[in-house]
Scaffold this motif. Structure first.
Motif, PDB file in Angstrom:
ATOM      1  N   MET A 120       0.852  -1.200   0.000  1.00  0.00           N
ATOM      2  CA  MET A 120       0.000   0.000   0.000  1.00  0.00           C
ATOM      3  C   MET A 120       0.886   1.249   0.000  1.00  0.00           C
ATOM      4  N   SER A 121       0.627   2.144  -0.903  1.00  0.00           N
ATOM      5  CA  SER A 121       1.465   3.337  -1.011  1.00  0.00           C
ATOM      6  C   SER A 121       1.177   4.304   0.139  1.00  0.00           C
ATOM      7  N   LEU A 122       2.077   5.265   0.300  1.00  0.00           N
ATOM      8  CA  LEU A 122       1.899   6.254   1.370  1.00  0.00           C
ATOM      9  C   LEU A 122       0.587   7.019   1.158  1.00  0.00           C
ATOM     10  N   ARG A 123       0.321   7.323  -0.108  1.00  0.00           N
ATOM     11  CA  ARG A 123      -0.907   8.071  -0.433  1.00  0.00           C
ATOM     12  C   ARG A 123      -2.154   7.274   0.008  1.00  0.00           C
ATOM     13  N   ASP A 124      -2.122   5.962  -0.290  1.00  0.00           N
ATOM     14  CA  ASP A 124      -3.255   5.105   0.089  1.00  0.00           C
ATOM     15  C   ASP A 124      -3.402   5.024   1.604  1.00  0.00           C
ATOM     16  N   ARG A 125      -2.231   4.946   2.287  1.00  0.00           N
ATOM     17  CA  ARG A 125      -2.296   4.857   3.752  1.00  0.00           C
ATOM     18  C   ARG A 125      -2.888   6.139   4.360  1.00  0.00           C
ATOM     19  N   ARG A 150      -7.718  -4.033   6.836  1.00  0.00           N
ATOM     20  CA  ARG A 150      -6.331  -4.089   7.298  1.00  0.00           C
ATOM     21  C   ARG A 150      -5.346  -3.552   6.268  1.00  0.00           C
ATOM     22  N   GLY A 151      -5.816  -3.379   5.055  1.00  0.00           N
ATOM     23  CA  GLY A 151      -4.935  -2.840   4.026  1.00  0.00           C
ATOM     24  C   GLY A 151      -4.072  -3.901   3.366  1.00  0.00           C
ATOM     25  N   PHE A 174      -4.891   8.155   2.837  1.00  0.00           N
ATOM     26  CA  PHE A 174      -6.314   8.189   2.482  1.00  0.00           C
ATOM     27  C   PHE A 174      -7.115   7.303   3.434  1.00  0.00           C
ATOM     28  N   LEU A 175      -6.537   6.155   3.761  1.00  0.00           N
ATOM     29  CA  LEU A 175      -7.210   5.239   4.685  1.00  0.00           C
ATOM     30  C   LEU A 175      -7.365   5.884   6.063  1.00  0.00           C
ATOM     31  N   LEU A 176      -6.333   6.608   6.501  1.00  0.00           N
ATOM     32  CA  LEU A 176      -6.425   7.297   7.791  1.00  0.00           C
ATOM     33  C   LEU A 176      -7.562   8.315   7.786  1.00  0.00           C
ATOM     34  N   ARG A 177      -7.710   8.996   6.653  1.00  0.00           N
ATOM     35  CA  ARG A 177      -8.802   9.988   6.550  1.00  0.00           C
ATOM     36  C   ARG A 177     -10.160   9.281   6.602  1.00  0.00           C
ATOM     37  N   LEU A 178     -10.227   8.114   5.975  1.00  0.00           N
ATOM     38  CA  LEU A 178     -11.494   7.358   6.032  1.00  0.00           C
ATOM     39  C   LEU A 178     -11.776   6.898   7.465  1.00  0.00           C
ATOM     40  N   ARG A 179     -10.731   6.444   8.128  1.00  0.00           N
ATOM     41  CA  ARG A 179     -10.913   5.977   9.512  1.00  0.00           C
ATOM     42  C   ARG A 179     -11.289   7.119  10.438  1.00  0.00           C
ATOM     43  N   ASP A 180     -10.882   8.322  10.072  1.00  0.00           N
ATOM     44  CA  ASP A 180     -11.253   9.518  10.843  1.00  0.00           C
ATOM     45  C   ASP A 180     -12.689   9.944  10.541  1.00  0.00           C
ATOM     46  N   ARG A 181     -13.336   9.172   9.660  1.00  0.00           N
ATOM     47  CA  ARG A 181     -14.710   9.491   9.234  1.00  0.00           C
ATOM     48  C   ARG A 181     -14.779  10.887   8.603  1.00  0.00           C
ATOM     49  N   GLU A 182     -13.761  11.167   7.805  1.00  0.00           N
ATOM     50  CA  GLU A 182     -13.728  12.469   7.153  1.00  0.00           C
ATOM     51  C   GLU A 182     -14.677  12.438   5.958  1.00  0.00           C
ATOM     52  N   GLU A 183     -15.617  13.322   5.962  1.00  0.00           N
ATOM     53  CA  GLU A 183     -16.683  13.276   4.965  1.00  0.00           C
ATOM     54  C   GLU A 183     -16.149  13.439   3.540  1.00  0.00           C
ATOM     55  N   GLU A 184     -15.177  14.328   3.376  1.00  0.00           N
ATOM     56  CA  GLU A 184     -14.632  14.553   2.026  1.00  0.00           C
ATOM     57  C   GLU A 184     -13.938  13.302   1.496  1.00  0.00           C
ATOM     58  N   ALA A 185     -13.220  12.613   2.361  1.00  0.00           N
ATOM     59  CA  ALA A 185     -12.532  11.391   1.945  1.00  0.00           C
ATOM     60  C   ALA A 185     -13.553  10.326   1.564  1.00  0.00           C
ATOM     61  N   PHE A 186     -14.618  10.254   2.337  1.00  0.00           N
ATOM     62  CA  PHE A 186     -15.647   9.264   2.045  1.00  0.00           C
ATOM     63  C   PHE A 186     -16.310   9.566   0.703  1.00  0.00           C
ATOM     64  N   ALA A 187     -16.599  10.831   0.457  1.00  0.00           N
ATOM     65  CA  ALA A 187     -17.210  11.216  -0.817  1.00  0.00           C
ATOM     66  C   ALA A 187     -16.290  10.855  -1.983  1.00  0.00           C
ATOM     67  N   GLU A 188     -14.997  11.078  -1.781  1.00  0.00           N
ATOM     68  CA  GLU A 188     -14.014  10.745  -2.821  1.00  0.00           C
ATOM     69  C   GLU A 188     -14.029   9.246  -3.110  1.00  0.00           C
ATOM     70  N   MET A 189     -14.095   8.467  -2.038  1.00  0.00           N
ATOM     71  CA  MET A 189     -14.097   7.014  -2.185  1.00  0.00           C
ATOM     72  C   MET A 189     -15.368   6.534  -2.903  1.00  0.00           C
ATOM     73  N   VAL A 190     -16.520   7.079  -2.527  1.00  0.00           N
ATOM     74  CA  VAL A 190     -17.772   6.662  -3.170  1.00  0.00           C
ATOM     75  C   VAL A 190     -17.733   7.016  -4.655  1.00  0.00           C
ATOM     76  N   LEU A 191     -17.316   8.228  -4.967  1.00  0.00           N
ATOM     77  CA  LEU A 191     -17.303   8.650  -6.368  1.00  0.00           C
ATOM     78  C   LEU A 191     -16.342   7.798  -7.203  1.00  0.00           C
ATOM     79  N   ALA A 192     -15.263   7.358  -6.561  1.00  0.00           N
ATOM     80  CA  ALA A 192     -14.281   6.548  -7.296  1.00  0.00           C
ATOM     81  C   ALA A 192     -14.790   5.142  -7.591  1.00  0.00           C
ATOM     82  N   HIS A 193     -15.659   4.604  -6.744  1.00  0.00           N
ATOM     83  CA  HIS A 193     -16.051   3.197  -6.887  1.00  0.00           C
ATOM     84  C   HIS A 193     -17.526   2.970  -7.209  1.00  0.00           C
TER      85      HIS A 193
END
Lengths: 227, 131
Positions: free
Chosen positions: A1-6, A64-65, A8-27
């Motif tokens: 897992m790249s640093l960028r992915d890690r 777990r990544g 991003f995962l931390l932002r998701l775990r923080d329940r950051e709304e913008e990160a979640f929106a990014e993830m939904v739009l991507a998938h």
């Protein structure tokens, strides 16, 4: 897992709304596409897709990544889809026999009806309304054939042949051995081939001047000459 | 290879997953067996039709994201997507240490600011009040 992915995962775990929106739009398109092809119904697919992302959001701490995030999301989608199919079959026994099959992209009204339409068209003239209608009907026929596959074969055919995933990714999504994936996929493809050919033959026999009809007439003529 | 063995290898053959020997055997069989060749053409035709669904699969509906966010908010009763509280961004150990330091400093300041009190021991062991 790249640093960028890690990160991003931390932002998701923080329940950051913008990160979640990014993830939904991507998938969202691939998840919805998988569910649409599995369930053959837009409303069911949308409902399950929403549940998938809700589950992703709730369970992101358990990721777990050790696989790609997209693979993990697909795994959730496949499981949710299985649950929904089981529920639908419980609620509507005989669903598989008369599963609702819709057309594809930009096709709100196209429902496959054997015997309707001038035949199968490809390539030139694809923008003509009649050719477009033929393509929609062909897609609906193929979708119907997919819907008639066993659930496990259907999932593998869609993941590999419709969505174009690599075998390794399918192994991670399904939890099956690669050999099992390949053998089940082959059985699904052969079954699909038979169903599509049978449907196309039935379609051809309904059309005047078709090869299938000519073949049927020739057989009948041959039979009458012998008798 | 007989017909069944060849047909069992259609998937691997079409994807180039067979060993050179097996691929050559399948190819040779298909070259001389009309029945299997017809089956293989039908197999490739079906695969082609299925793969065409890729471009025909609809995208997620418009405003899908908003629907998901709405569902999350409704189910979580506001626990999700809430702004993180300041204290949750710092480690518990740091918070404890800072708290202890603040208490210690406060105590020292309070003691230092108290007026001097002189007390004396009166006969009989009693202690006098502050003057």
């Amino acid at each position: 897992m790249s640093l960028r992915d890690r990160l991003f995962l931390l932002r998701l775990r923080d329940r950051e709304e913008e990160a979640f929106a990014e993830m939904v739009l991507a998938h969202q398109d691939r998840v919805f596409g998988l569910l649409y092809r599995m369930l053959g119904n837009r409303e069911e697919a949308e409902d399950v897709a929403q549940e998938v992302f809700l589950t992703v959001f709730r369970s992101i701490d358990q990721f777990r990544g050790d696989a790609q995030l997209s693979t993990w999301i697909y795994r959730i989608a496949a499981n949710q889809c299985k649950n929904r199919l089981a529920r639908l079959v419980r609620e509507r026994p005989g669903l598989r026999a008369d599963v609702a099959v819709e057309g594809g992209k930009g096709d709100e009204a196209a429902v496959y009806e054997p015997g309707v339409g001038p035949g199968w068209a490809t390539g030139a003239g694809a923008n003509r309304p009649d050719v477009r209608l033929e393509e929609q009907q062909r897609d609906a026929l193929v979708q119907k054939a997919i819907s008639e596959l066993d659930e496990e074969h259907r999932l593998l055919v869609i993941l590999r042949d419709v969505q174009g995933l690599a075998y390794q990714e399918i192994v991670e999504i399904t939890g099956l051995e690669e050999g099992t994936v390949k053998s089940r996929l082959h059985r699904g493809r052969m079954r699909l081939k038979e169903t599509i050919e049978a449907a196309m033959d039935a379609e051809g026999e309904r059309k005047p001047g078709s090869k299938a009809q000519a073949k049927t007439k020739a057989k009948a003529k041959d039979g009458s000459e012998r008798t | 290879m007989d017909h069944d063995e060849v047909q069992a290898r259609f998937s691997d053959y079409s994807e180039g997953e067979l060993s050179e020997t097996d691929a050559a055997a399948v190819k040779s069989h298909l070259a001389k067996c009309d029945s299997c060749r017809k089956e293989y053409e039908g197999f490739l035709g079906a695969l082609w039709k299925v793969s065409e669904l890729r471009t025909q699969t609809p995208d997620a509906p418009q405003r899908f994201l908003e629907s998901v966010q709405g569902r999350i908010r409704a189910r979580s009763q506001g626990r999700f997507f809430s702004r993180k509280r300041v204290w949750s961004r710092f480690p518990l150990e740091t918070v404890s240490l800072v708290t202890l330091l603040v208490l210690l400093v406060t105590y020292v300041l309070l003691v230092a600011m108290q007026p001097n009190r002189v007390q004396e021991v009166l006969p009989g062991g009693r202690i006098s009040g502050p003057r």
